[in-house]
Structure formats: C-alpha cells, structure tokens
Design a protein around this motif. Sequence first.
Motif, short mmCIF file in Angstrom:
data_model
loop_
_atom_site.label_atom_id
_atom_site.label_comp_id
_atom_site.label_asym_id
_atom_site.label_seq_id
_atom_site.Cartn_x
_atom_site.Cartn_y
_atom_site.Cartn_z
N ASN A 1 -7.16 -1.23 5.89
CA ASN A 1 -8.06 -0.55 5.39
C ASN A 1 -7.71 -0.27 4.36
N ASP A 2 -8.31 1.23 3.44
CA ASP A 2 -8.55 1.23 1.94
C ASP A 2 -7.54 1.87 1.15
N GLU A 3 -6.38 2.07 2.33
CA GLU A 3 -5.18 2.87 1.13
C GLU A 3 -4.28 2.19 0.82
N ASP A 4 -3.88 2.53 -0.04
CA ASP A 4 -2.81 2.13 -1.09
C ASP A 4 -1.76 1.45 -0.27
N ARG A 5 -1.57 -0.38 -0.08
CA ARG A 5 -0.91 -0.21 0.45
C ARG A 5 0.65 -0.47 0.08
N LYS B 1 1.21 3.05 -0.20
CA LYS B 1 1.79 4.14 0.40
C LYS B 1 1.84 3.72 2.03
N GLN B 2 1.23 2.50 2.25
CA GLN B 2 1.40 2.52 4.17
C GLN B 2 2.62 3.28 4.51
N ALA B 3 3.49 2.73 4.80
CA ALA B 3 4.78 2.26 5.51
C ALA B 3 5.63 4.02 5.73
N TYR B 4 5.40 4.79 4.55
CA TYR B 4 5.81 6.86 4.08
C TYR B 4 4.96 6.98 4.87
N ASP B 5 3.60 6.94 4.90
CA ASP B 5 2.69 7.26 5.78
C ASP B 5 2.60 7.39 7.65
N GLU B 6 2.92 5.88 7.70
CA GLU B 6 3.24 5.65 9.11
C GLU B 6 4.48 6.50 9.79
N PHE B 7 5.02 5.94 8.59
CA PHE B 7 6.65 5.97 8.98
C PHE B 7 7.55 7.81 9.64
N MET B 8 7.03 8.60 8.27
CA MET B 8 7.31 10.04 8.51
C MET B 8 7.39 11.06 9.22
N PRO B 9 5.87 10.47 9.23
CA PRO B 9 5.41 11.85 10.67
C PRO B 9 6.91 11.48 12.13
N LEU B 10 7.29 10.10 11.86
CA LEU B 10 8.09 10.18 13.07
C LEU B 10 9.76 10.54 12.77
N ASP B 11 9.74 11.09 12.17
CA ASP B 11 10.71 11.02 11.04
C ASP B 11 12.16 11.73 12.61
N TRP C 1 -4.34 -8.99 0.28
CA TRP C 1 -3.96 -9.82 0.21
C TRP C 1 -3.88 -10.79 -1.31
N THR C 2 -4.12 -10.12 -1.51
CA THR C 2 -5.07 -11.15 -3.25
C THR C 2 -4.83 -10.16 -4.19
N PRO C 3 -4.21 -10.95 -5.65
CA PRO C 3 -3.78 -10.42 -6.50
C PRO C 3 -4.49 -9.16 -7.50
N PRO C 4 -5.27 -9.90 -7.62
CA PRO C 4 -6.04 -8.89 -8.08
C PRO C 4 -6.63 -7.01 -7.83
N TYR C 5 -6.84 -7.41 -6.03
CA TYR C 5 -5.62 -5.58 -5.89
C TYR C 5 -4.81 -4.79 -6.68
N TYR C 6 -3.99 -6.21 -6.68
CA TYR C 6 -2.59 -5.30 -7.02
C TYR C 6 -2.52 -4.95 -8.67
N GLU D 1 -1.56 11.00 -9.37
CA GLU D 1 -2.41 11.85 -8.86
C GLU D 1 -3.95 11.31 -8.89
N ASN D 2 -4.54 10.79 -9.95
CA ASN D 2 -6.09 10.39 -10.13
C ASN D 2 -5.74 9.34 -8.90
N GLY D 3 -5.11 8.65 -9.22
CA GLY D 3 -5.37 7.46 -8.11
C GLY D 3 -4.92 7.73 -6.68
N SER D 4 -4.51 6.38 -6.62
CA SER D 4 -3.91 6.57 -5.02
C SER D 4 -2.67 7.50 -4.54
N ASN D 5 -2.33 8.28 -5.48
CA ASN D 5 -1.53 9.29 -5.58
C ASN D 5 -0.46 9.26 -5.05
#
Lengths: 688, 688
Positions: A305-309, A311-321, A533-538, A552-556
């Motif tokens: 998806n478009d979410e900053d990669r 951030k994703q592990a945190y977003d997915e696992f924190m609710p499961l704590d 999966w592409t360097p320009p993304y990073y 905060e103005n970017g992916s936060n």
Amino acid sequence: MKVTFTLLIFLFAALTLNAENGHDLWLRAKHTAPVNVVCSGKSPTLEIAKQELHQGWQGKANATFVLKKKHDKLIKGDGYRLSPGGIEANTDLGLLYGVYDLLRRQQTGEPITEQVENPSYERRILDHWDNLDGTIERGYAGRSIFWHGKDSLAVTEKDKKLWQEYARADASIGINGAVLDNVNASPLVLTTEYLKRVRAIAEVLRPYGIKTYLSVNFASPSVIGGLKTSDPLDPQVKEWWKNKAKEIYKLIPDFGGFLVKANSEGQPGPQNFGRTHADGANTIADAVKPYGGIVMWRAFVYSANDEDRAKQAYDEFMPLDGKFHDNVIVQVKNGPVDFQPREPFSPLFGAMKKTPVMPELQVTQEYLGQAVHLVFLAPMWEEFLKSDTYQEGKGSTVARCTDGSIFQQTHTAIAGVANVGLDTNWCGHPFAQANWYAFGRLAWNNQLSSDQIADEWVKLTFKPTPAEDRTHSTVLPIVWNINFLKPVKRMMLESREAAVNYMMPLGLHHIFAPENHYGPGPWWAPKGVRKDWTPPYYHQADTLGIGFDRTENGSNAVSQYHEPLRSLFNDVNTCPEIYLLWFHHLPWNYQTQSGLTLWDDLCYHYQEGLDQVRSFQKTWDKAKPYVDKERFSVVQKKLRKQCINAQVWKDACLLYFQQFSRMPIPYNIERPVHNLKDLIENDMKRIR
Amino acid sequence: MKVTFTLLIFLFAALTLNAENGHDLWLRAKHTAPVNVVCSGKSPTLEIAKQELHQGWQGKANATFVLKKKHDKLIKGDGYRLSPGGIEANTDLGLLYGVYDLLRRQQTGEPITEQVENPSYERRILDHWDNLDGTIERGYAGRSIFWHGKDSLAVTEKDKKLWQEYARADASIGINGAVLDNVNASPLVLTTEYLKRVRAIAEVLRPYGIKTYLSVNFASPSVIGGLKTSDPLDPQVKEWWKNKAKEIYKLIPDFGGFLVKANSEGQPGPQNFGRTHADGANTIADAVKPYGGIVMWRAFVYSANDEDRAKQAYDEFMPLDGKFHDNVIVQVKNGPVDFQPREPFSPLFGAMKKTPVMPELQVTQEYLGQAVHLVFLAPMWEEFLKSDTYQEGKGSTVARCTDGSIFQQTHTAIAGVANVGLDTNWCGHPFAQANWYAFGRLAWNNQLSSDQIADEWVKLTFKPTPAEDRTHSTVLPIVWNINFLKPVKRMMLESREAAVNYMMPLGLHHIFAPENHYGPGPWWAPKGVRKDWTPPYYHQADTLGIGFDRTENGSNAVSQYHEPLRSLFNDVNTCPEIYLLWFHHLPWNYQTQSGLTLWDDLCYHYQEGLDQVRSFQKTWDKAKPYVDKERFSVVQKKLRKQCINAQVWKDACLLYFQQFSRMPIPYNIERPVHNLKDLIENDMKRIR
C-alpha cells in the motif's frame, strides 16, 4: 630508533607462521601446558569441558583447576563464577561456558579474577536461512552445512564432524540455539524424513548446549497435512500443530521451538484466513507449550500500500500488544526497514510492553558487502543496543528493553542471521568470522564494547602461537600489539562507518541494486515494480532535494518514537545527521553542521568512504609480516575488490544524484572514474 | 576577490556555447567582417584562398588585402611573405598557406608583422593505413574516408565533400601529401579500377596542394602483373613498374610516388630474390623518376634472429648508404623499436649521410591510449626532433639532419601515420585532433614549440566565437585565457609524460598486451611466439633486476650512436634516467637520482601517472563553463576511462614486477586495487 628497527626486523624473522585456511576460527589455541582438572560430575557436556581444558590450557603447568556444579543465586541460567582456581555454575553448560571464557582469557592476556558472568539473553540463536536443497538465501560462504537436498538426507560422518565443529564454535561464544532452515520455509521440513535429519543434527549439537529450532511454513497443515485449511482457529489445524509438536518432541526432547515468517513477502499467514498475527502465533505456541517450546513470530511485514514501509511493522503489531500467549516472542529486525548499513532502531523496541520482543540482527552481510567487504558489525550492533528508546524513561536502551531488565518477560532472546556455509573458512571472508564471534559475544553480554570484542577476536584469530614465536621473548608480543593488533583493530572499528560513507551516508538507505543487494542501484525503478521495492522510493531525490520526509509533515513515522525522540527526529535542527535523510527531505543547498551544503557534504562522505578503504589496504599490507601467507593474501585480494567497489558506489551515487542537484562535485575531491550510463547498463545486464 | 568572483559568474552566463560535434576541427571561425581582396591571378587554389579570406576575415572591416605572386629568393618552395596588408609567394599554394596563417593569427591574436615563412620539409605527408576494404590498421576513429570496399569504388558526392573537407584541414596546417592506403599494401591498389578512384581523390585534393601517394606491395608484378617473378633486377619486372608508373601519371599527372614496406613483418621484398633494399627501391624509383615521383622506402625491419631488435634497422641499412638513387628517401620511425611512449631517436638519423632519411611519426595513438586517452604528442615529437645526434658535431639535431640543413638532399620529407576516420569528429577523441594539427605544424616548422602549438590549437578549437560572447567585452577573453586556455594547455603539455609514467616509465618499453597494444601485458609470452614479440624480451625482469642491457656488455646497441652519446648511454651514471631501462639492466635496489631504490622509484612513477590523470579530470571538470556540452561530455567520459586504465596499468605492472623485485610497494602510495590474476585472465579472455 635504528636499534628498534633492527630489533623489529629480527623479530619478524623469528616468526614461523603456519599455513592457515581459517577453518579453526578463533579456536586456534594448541595445548601448551598440562593441567590437572578436578570435576566430579559426568555428562557429555562436562566431558567436552574437560577436554577443552586439557587441549587449550595456557596457565601454569600442572596447576589444578576445579569444575564444580553448585547452586548460587547470583548465577543466572547458564552463567558461571570464574576464579583463578576453578569455575562454579548451576548447570553443566555453565561450566563449559566458564571453561571457554577461562581459555580465552589465558590466550588474550585478560585478567582472571573472581567474577560472575551471566548471559544477557536466555536464548542466543543463529538463524540459518538454509534451504532444504542446500542453497542459502543471502549466504556468501558456500552451501548449507545442514542440508544437501532431498536425495542426501542420510547423515554422513563428514556431516557429523562439521556439525560438531560448528557446535563447538557456537558454544565457545555462548550461542545456545540454531534455527536450521530458511524463514522462507518449505513445508517439507516438517515431514518425517526431514525431521529425522533434524534429530541427527540435534544429537550432535546437544552436548554443546545448542537447541535446534525450525522455521515453519504457516500453510503446512494444508500443504503437507492434507487439511482443507491452515486457518489457525480451525480445530483440525490446531490439532495438526499439536500432533506435529508431539512428533517432534518425541524425536528431539529439547527442541527449541518454531520461527515463523507469516504474511510477509508472499509467505502465507493467518491474515489469509482473516485472523491476526496473534491468532496465528498463539495456535502454534500452544502446540509447543507443553514441552517448553517457544514461537518466534517475525514482525518483518509490509504491504504494497502507500503507507511508509518504515511504519508498517509498528502499525500492524502495536494493536496486538498483550494478545500473544506467553511463549511467543515477537522477533523484530534492528531497524524499521531491512538490515541497512544504518537505520535508527525499530520503534517497536520498548513500545510493546506486554509482549516479549527479541532483536533480529543480520550477521551475514546482505547489505554490507557480503563476503567481499571487510565490515565489522559490532559497532553497528552496539549503536543499536545502546540506543535509548525512552519508553520507560531515560536509559531505556534497546538492550534493556529486550533482555528483561525493564519488562517482566517469561522468555528473552536474540537472533542473528548466520553467515556460515561450507566454505573452508566457514564465512567466506576471514574477517566475516569476526561478525559471527561478535554476535555470540553480544548475545551473551549486550553491554560489551566493540573495541573489547575486536580485541579478543584479533588476538584469538591472528596472534602467533607460542610455537610460531621462535624467540619466546617478551618483546615479540609487544611488537605484535603495536604493529598488528592496534592498526587491525582500528581498521575493524572504522570499517562499518566506512561502508556507510561509501554506500549511503547521512541517513540514505536501500539504494541498492535489486535482488542481490550488493552494488549501487539508486536509479532502479522499472515500471510495474512495487514502489517500495525501488530505491527512488527511499531516496526521493528530485531537483528540489533528497531524503524521505518522515516528519509530521511527511509520513509521520517520527510519531512512532517516544518523546523526546519524536521531537528530536522531527526537527531538522536536532535530528542526528547520521539519520538526516532518513527523516527529512532537504534541499541540495541545505547547510549541514559541517558548514557545507548538503550536496557537498554528501560528496565528501562518499570520498571519505573510499579513502577509508584505501587506508585499510595500507593497514593490511603493513600487517603482512605478522600473518600467514594464505589469510594475508585472501584479505588483501578482497580489500582490493572492496576498494574498486567503493569507487563504483561513490561514482554511481554522485553521478546519479548530480542529475538532480545540478551542482558540481567539489573540485578538491577525486573526480568520478566511471560513466553513469555504463554503471546502469552493467547493472541491467547483471539482472537479465 | 568577491567582485572578481561575481564578475566571473556574470561572464560565464554571458556565453552561449553552440553545439559542437567537432567536425569543424580547428577551422571553426566564421565570417565576422567584410574584406576587399585584391588578387590578379586565377586558379582553383587562388579561388580557395580568396574564399577563405572572405569567410574568415577577422581584421578591420572593409580593409584591403593583397595576394601577389612574385619571385623572391628568400621564399622557398611554397613559403610566403606575410605582412599586414597582404601576402607574397612564389606559388599559388604559397599564397593559400599565407592566407591560412593570416587567419590563424587573427583568431589567436598573434601579431601580424612582416615575416617570411618557409617550410622545413619539402614533403609533409600523412600516411593513411587504410585498407581497401575500408578498415584501418591502428585506426580508432571509424572506417576509412577513402575506401569502402571493392563494391563501392564509384565516387559519390558525399565522398567528395568529405575529401574536400579533409584536404582543407590538411592545407590549413601545411600538409601537402597523402598516402592513401596501408603500408601493408594490397597489390590490388595498382589495378585500373582502384587507380580510377585514386584519380578522383587526387582531383579533389589537388586545388589544396595535396599530392596523392600509394603504398605498394613489392610482389605486385607477379601478383597482379602476371609475371613469374617480382625480382627487381629482372628486366620484365623493371618494365612492369615503368608501365605502371606511366599508367598512373596519365591518370594523375602530379602523383607523388610510392611508399614501400618490404621484407618486414611478412611483407614481400627484394630479399626474397636475393637482392638488397637498394636494388628494390631503385627499380621502383627509376620508374617514377621521369615524372618527378619519389619512393619512400621504410627502414622498419627486423628478423626473427637473436639480435637486439633495436639494432636491426641500422645494421641492415647502414651498409646501403650511398646505394640508393636520388629520388629514394629512407623512411625511419622516430625510435629504433616501434612508436613507443618513449624511445631514444633511431640511430639511423644523421648516420646515413649519403641517403636522404625522413622521419615517420605516428599521429594515431597505437601505443598511447588510442582514441581513449588524452595524450598530446607534440612534446614527444619536439623531444625527438631536438635530439642531438652529434653526427656532424654538436647541434646535429634530428630536425637538422632530416630537413636539409646539414646534408645536401634532393628531397626532404616527413610522414605521420594519420588518425583520421569516418567518425564525425575525424579522430575519435576531440583532443586527438590536436595531434593531427601538431603534426602538420611541426612538418611545416620543425622548430615550433609544443607550447606554441597547443596554444594555437586550443584557441582555434575551443575559444568562444564573437557570436558566442554576448558581452562583447574585453574581459571575457582574459577570463577565458586564465580559466580555460592556461589549465587546458598545461594538461595537454603534461599528458605525454603522464602516459609514460602510468604505462612504462624510466625507459621501459613494449610491455603492452599483444595485438591491440592498448593495455598492459608485461606477462605475455606464450610458447612458440617469437621472443621479440613478447614483453619479457623487452623488460627482462628477473629476481636480480629489470631492463634491457644495450651497453657494451649487453647487445651493444649503444655503439650505433655517435660519441658522446655512445659513452653517455653506455655509462649508467650518465645515461639520462628517461632511458635508464632502455639501455641498462639494473638491480631492484639500484639507487636512482631520486635517492630511492629503482623499485620504489618505479612505484612512484606509476602512482604519479595515475595522479596526473586525476588532475586532468579536475582541470577538465573546472573547464565546463567554457565548453559546449557535447565536447565537454565526450572528453569527461574519456578521461574517466583513462583514469581507470591508468590504475590498471599501475596495478598490472607493479604487481607483475613485484613477483621479481619481492619488495613492498612503498606504503605512502596507493595500494593496488586489482588482482594480478584477474588482470591476466581478462587479458587472455580478450585475446581468445
């Protein structure tokens, strides 16, 4: 001065350095003096302890040394109390660890005073990404030592000898677990014919205190179990896992447990059945629970998806704590993206307060020059372990958040992705052995300094043995310390920063050529390929600037960190420059702390990296008189390639980014010697 | 300082540099002011002279300029008298040369005072090693401008346009002859269908004062003439050459003559029939004599015997001195071996006192980086021409021994092996054009300095035209002089020494990879290959030392030089260090004038060469604001390759020779970045 020089020449000549293929790792010490070992207990582990003492004793000849099992509250787990006259421990394994510590101290000249040594983590595990066909994912030292394909499941004497050597090396640095197969796991590993081989491996590893673990495929119940589903809440599936656990523990009573990569990079997982990671982990954990087994559930997940990669592990696992059963440990890579040369720590560390979290480090240098570049990883891991998460106030370092110091945890663990293969020297690069060594030492004691680890390893790995020193003088060791130990250690300690400099300084990350992750590929972005999966993304380079805006103005992504880090990272003026472009997209003419423009500073960092590799070459060439011909030559040749590679990295990145910055490369650094077009074309050729 | 900087920025912005594909060479000047040309004569050559004046006049607008043919004893051959108001000459061609000189002076800002300019050599010839199939031996700028194969003998308008542009470029620098085919000549060139194409070429070249010559195969009488022999003393053979000459001169009345490579590297020659080089040359010379033609007979000969190859041309030709007819010129390569980056002059210069000798230079950079390396050859040719042979006392320079100053000669000549091909920019490398230019200028005036030639060429080739300078200020030319002309000239003047440094310093020679003569191949010596075709024959490296012993104790090649050179070269203490290993085999620890050991000195020279190329890269990158994008980019890319190549040269030679010297590379120079094995294997791959 003249006299000293003559003396040095004389002393060089007094060394007879034996041929060394590197197979003996840091365990080169030979018997030098007899010792009288007193030990009343009997067990395979104790037999090894005694044998090691007899083989390696370098203390006073005919001294008496006592190994004693004795309950002591100050000693935790397989820890031990070391004293000049003997070792005490709660377990046989603790005694063996004490013996290895004693012998190391004898060889390196460290003091042997009375002291208690306890391990930082309960489980200190090497993850082998070994496929059942014998290949190794991200392996750079030959094929697997465990698997040779489905037609070679029978165990040979050669296998057993190698596994025993491997187990001894692990035990000597405190490693007590090995995951035997790739996290991208084949369901077949859980079939009986493969489990029999696992049993054979476990039997060789057991006396050295090493538990075996397996990576398992979440879809195993349906793929090899014949079930219609692998839904973790399905009663049949639960039953299947229970039966499978039962079968395994019958074969291997001390089996460690499972490692699971689920719903990640195409692997099946509970989400395929509408369930959570917790549902999936708990079902498997429940199956091994009766036997004391654990499940290590990886948090390395990110979707297309478009979410900053990041951030994703945190977003997915924190609710499961709090939703995981108590024999599940969530295994988190050190950084939020993927084993890059430098990342800030993953924000999950310290944040999951009700769930044990274990760090996953990568010993094999997937993103750090593989078996070609000399990069000592201890400084990277030290930087990571000492990072303060602030999650429970100042001093809540990653180390303390994971080793049980802060959180009540049933289990603590740390894993390292192994760099071991069938190559004679195990790791491909002689200095890659130092990373195996460093992982083991840090897993045992997460407060150790990189300097200390390098010091030990260089002495154990390269110091001429008494037999090689024909002078038997007290001067030679001093000469060796000054002319070899000091410069080689300096090289090792500088090497990771050098790699960051010539690959991706100032917070740049993941600008590698695709697939092999070896050379540069900041340009790589073919149509139809997932953006993340592409360097320009990073790197996000454009004519305005460069860097990934995670403020905060970017992916936060900064919001996932605890204060004061959140604000510190968010503000370009307080963000550490090592993470500058990780958190900020900045104009090319942004002024860094150096006073230079961002563009110039970037250029100087790349040049600095190249210059550092050149200095390593000099250091090594000067070290020649103190090293056997074989290892000298191998390292010399690899350093040359590293230097060529550093030049390629520098040129590729500067010429590529210059298209956006449109600024000249400062005239007092070396001009590029490659043409961007050629570099891109070669890259493409390699991929096809 | 600040003001100056701002001014510079402003002035950069005031340049509008047009796209440049390099096709216009040093003839980029455009019409800027009208001029009133007074010229009573009429001829195609004079028409060109007038047109050039109208096209390129940069003097006072509407000035009157007079071209006048007038007999003047001070003016020799096609020389001329230049004055601010006009040009006087004995010939139409002299007037054309004067016009080109005038226009050059107007563009470069050289003073135009009254002066007489006479050519140093009567014949100033480019040798095109062009094969009839369109390929070029040692050509690095595309295929032949003269030949496209036997199916394309018909002359097109495109051909004629290109030949005319070529002729104009030649004439503008005083070249008045062109050998149209390879010295390894096909007999076919003398057949009627090819001669018709030669006629067409000659017709385009004629108005520009350029005579055509042909390389001929000595076996032509038997191969295409149907005779049973090509024995030069056979009456039928003599007759055949006479008839062939008659046929040619009927087609091309001003045909220049023949160039012959005989009994050399497999080419047939008079020795095949038991005759001498003189017998062979005279037969062909007699045939062209009635028409004023000459024969240029090459002295580039060496056999597969054990005699030092550097001695063989002298040994073979000296006994023939006085035996050649007066329209034969013996053509001698500048050095005794073969167009190496540095050689002492061939001892035949000045030694053949009764035979005209003409120098053969190589404009195409066979042994000097071809069309990739920036190497300005004028300094090499200046070094050669100013070499004192001492043959007729001090001051008997090669220049004076060949231009008629010392010896009475019917003919004088100089030849350069051309670097011209179908590439848009003619020479492959933009800076290779400077070598074509330099050859022409030195052939006209063999006393010119390299500095002067570089100065002219840079101004003519790169100076922004008045149209490009939107400021029309007097400041811009000064800024351009300081920031472009000076550094670029310095780079050019240093470039040949740099090549010597990174390829074969201190008198080393011919250690190239075989066949292509581009990269290093000091190791190349397969079994069964003629020894004098392998680098070890030339460098003679062994554990004792390195270098070819040509002293009295060795091959005694020194004896071919006139005193005091013989003794000077023979004594290691007086031998110039630039020729050290050409004349001496010396121990690795021999102390050079630097105070270093020979080995260390060698290492420093290789590093110096690499550092020089790096400095060229900086010079060029800094020159960016003053060059059009196209030429800037082409040169920048080639310099990068040159830098990579210099590093390969350094590493290959040092690592190879280190096997013999067994001494460390000094620790304050950069370590090699290649492995010898890889370099050798790549080399072998390229050959297969």
